[in-house]
Each structure stands twice: as structure tokens, then as C-alpha cells.
Design a protein around this motif. Structure first.
Motif, PDB file in Angstrom:
ATOM      1  N   LYS A 149      60.042   8.619  12.397  1.00 35.11           N
ATOM      2  CA  LYS A 149      59.521   7.270  12.184  1.00 35.11           C
ATOM      3  C   LYS A 149      58.660   7.191  10.932  1.00 35.11           C
ATOM      4  O   LYS A 149      58.679   6.189  10.213  1.00 35.11           O
ATOM      5  N   ASP A 150      57.870   8.232  10.680  1.00 34.56           N
ATOM      6  CA  ASP A 150      56.921   8.232   9.569  1.00 34.56           C
ATOM      7  C   ASP A 150      56.879   9.638   8.986  1.00 34.56           C
ATOM      8  O   ASP A 150      56.303  10.550   9.576  1.00 34.56           O
ATOM      9  N   GLY A 204      57.395  12.228  15.704  1.00 37.06           N
ATOM     10  CA  GLY A 204      58.067  10.954  15.499  1.00 37.06           C
ATOM     11  C   GLY A 204      59.572  11.033  15.395  1.00 37.06           C
ATOM     12  O   GLY A 204      60.228  10.060  14.999  1.00 37.06           O
ATOM     13  N   THR A 239      63.416  10.739  16.093  1.00 35.64           N
ATOM     14  CA  THR A 239      64.180   9.769  16.870  1.00 35.64           C
ATOM     15  C   THR A 239      65.655  10.122  17.013  1.00 35.64           C
ATOM     16  O   THR A 239      66.342   9.552  17.852  1.00 35.64           O
ATOM     17  N   GLU A 266      62.985  10.405   6.559  1.00 29.98           N
ATOM     18  CA  GLU A 266      62.629   9.059   6.986  1.00 29.98           C
ATOM     19  C   GLU A 266      63.801   8.431   7.724  1.00 29.98           C
ATOM     20  O   GLU A 266      64.910   8.371   7.216  1.00 29.98           O
TER      21      GLU A 266
END
Length: 292
Positions: free
Chosen positions: A252-253, A174, A176, A291
């Protein structure tokens, strides 16, 4: 100070003499990596581009990325004297800041006494959906005598669409973006190092606990004295000083990222807002997942 002619950490650079093992580690950490791409460059403006004895695989996020830089050959081709860094330890020895006008940045750094490299050409062939294309860059290097932590430079992407291809931007963990890079220095060198980065980046630091943080429009550079390093990355060793000790990505998580990383056999330690994998498991530099 300038109005952010340098606007981000474009990429971190982790040096390795075993690209296969390093790439496998980062894939197990949940990163999608681009195929191996070999570097061509010149050590002076307008000079002939020649093989540089290095090639990379990257975890790409759209504007920022992690670079795994493999060293190849017998070491006789080493125009930037990279191998002398790796002789100390394998891990993070480079950080590339991003800009949209290399000549403007060079003039500012030159006037500050930080660079005499000129604007240097760099290129590498990359695979695209339509075949092989040549990605082109310009780079301004800080004088190596001023950056004992490693190879610090500023990059201008002339063909960013060839690097940040959509097919490489999705990561199982996840991730980014590249969130930050952490530099650890001797307590006696902290003030001078922070002052140098203020000149380099054209911005002033902000104190966040023991860290001196240089916030850029995208990503940030963190500097900490070795006496306080344990507060930032608990339990991590310091093989040498100065030491580019780690990097962080936004995900993302964070819970899903932790499940993937631990499920693939890595030990993790908690941080505010996330967790990290130590340098011993992450090929020489700690990597944190925060996060986004």
C-alpha cells in the motif's frame, strides 16, 4: 492460445529445512504468517493420500500468497523429489499457477506434451475460528524433466475460504498481493524457456526491458537471461541455473514498508517503484516491495 484458463500465480514456494528461522525472517519483513499446516497428498489420481514430509506457513493476500514450505523428517518421505532441489540451494524452487478448472488445464497441457500427472488430490488440515478443518485442492504438475527450475504446477482451490482467512490478510508491511516471480536462465535457454511458459500459461510474453513478462489477470511471471540479470536485481548472486531468483509483492505504501524493513535490520536496494531485500537476507530468494 487459451483465454486465461490459468489466471494468476496462485503462490510461490520457498523451500526451507529450517522453518523456524525462515518464518522469523518473513515475520521481521512484515508478513503475517498462517500457522504450520502439514501436507497430505497422492502421487497419482485417485491414490491414497499420505504424509508428504512437508508443511507450510503462508503470507496470504486473498487470492495469492507466499508459501514457506518446510521439509521435515529424515527425507525418506519425499513423493515429489523436493529434497533434490534443496540440495542445490535453499530458496524458491516452486511456482503454482491458479485456475478454476484443473481438468481443462490438464487436457490442454497434456495435448501440448507438458504434463502426464493427471489431476492430483492434495489436502492439509488448517486451523479456523471454529476448529480444525481440511483444506482441499487439485493440482496438475508439469513433467519435472521439462522444468529444471523446480516444481511447477497448477492448483485449483476447492476450499479457498479455509486458506484465505480474514484474520491472516493484514500485514504490517502493507502487502496486498503477490506481484511477480522472476526466473533467470542461461542465455542459450532463454528462447526455449519463454516458449515453454507461453505454452504452459496459454499467453504470449511482453518485452519489458531485459525481461520477458507473462502478464496474467492477477500477477505476472518474469523471465530474464543471466547476462541481463544485473539490470533487474543489481548485485544479486546466481547460485545455479536456471534460478528462481526472487519474488515481488505489491504494498500500500512503499515508504512505510521500507521504514519497517530497514527498522528491523535488513539492508535494501532500490528498484523503480520500490526496493528489494537480497536473497542472502531473505532465506535464499530476493523479495521486492513495489507500490501496489
Amino acid at each position: 492460445m487459451t483465454d486465461h484458463d490459468i489466471d494468476r500465480i496462485d503462490h510461490s514456494v520457498l523451500y526451507t529445512t529450517d522453518m523456524d528461522a525462515t518464518a522469523a525472517t518473513y515475520e521481521a519483513l512484515g508478513f503475517t504468517l498462517s500457522p504450520l499446516s502439514m501436507h497430505m497428498g497422492s502421487d497419482r489420481p485417485g491414490g491414497e493420500r499420505k504424509p508428504m514430509g512437508a508443511g507450510n506457513r503462508c503470507a496470504l493476500f486473498g487470492r495469492t500468497y507466499l508459501e514457506l514450505l518446510g521439509l521435515f523428517g529424515d527425507g525418506s518421505v519425499d513423493p515429489w523429489n523436493i529434497r533434490s532441489l534443496v540440495a542445490r540451494y535453499e530458496g524458491l524452487h516452486g511456482c503454482s499457477f491458479g485456475c478454476d478448472d484443473a481438468e481443462t488445464v490438464y487436457q490442454r497441457l497434456c495435448e501440448s506434451g507438458l504434463s502426464s500427472s493427471g489431476v492430483l488430490p492434495l489436502q492439509r488440515d488448517v486451523e479456523t475460528a471454529d476448529g480444525v478443518a481440511t483444506a482441499r485442492f487439485q493440482a496438475v504438475h508439469l513433467d519435472r524433466g521439462l522444468t529444471p527450475e523446480g516444481l511447477i504446477h497448477i492448483a485449483h482451490h476447492l476450499t479457498p475460504e479455509l486458506i484465505h482467512q480474514p484474520r491472516y490478510l493484514d500485514h504490517a508491511n502493507g502487502a496486498t498481493r503477490l506481484h511477480s516471480v522472476l526466473l533467470v536462465v542461461d542465455d542459450a535457454e532463454l528462447e526455449a524457456t519463454v516458449a515453454r511458459y507461453a505454452l504452459t500459461l496459454g499467453t504470449e510474453p511482453v518485452a519489458e526491458g531485459p525481461r520477458q513478462v507473462f502478464p496474467l489477470p492477477v500477477s505476472q511471471m518474469d523471465i530474464v537471461a543471466v547476462s541481463a540479470f544485473g539490470e533487474v536485481l543489481p548485485g544479486e548472486p546466481v547460485p545455479a541455473l536456471p534460478y528462481l531468483a526472487g519474488q515481488a509483492v505489491g504494498v500500500k505504501d512503499v515508504h512505510a514498508a521500507r521504514d519497517l524493513v530497514t527498522g528491523n535490520g535488513f539492508s535494501v536496494r532500490e528498484l523503480p517503484g520500490g526496493f528489494f531485500v537480497g536473497a542472502g537476507q531473505a532465506r535464499g530468494a530476493a523479495i521486492a516491495f513495489l507500490e501496489a
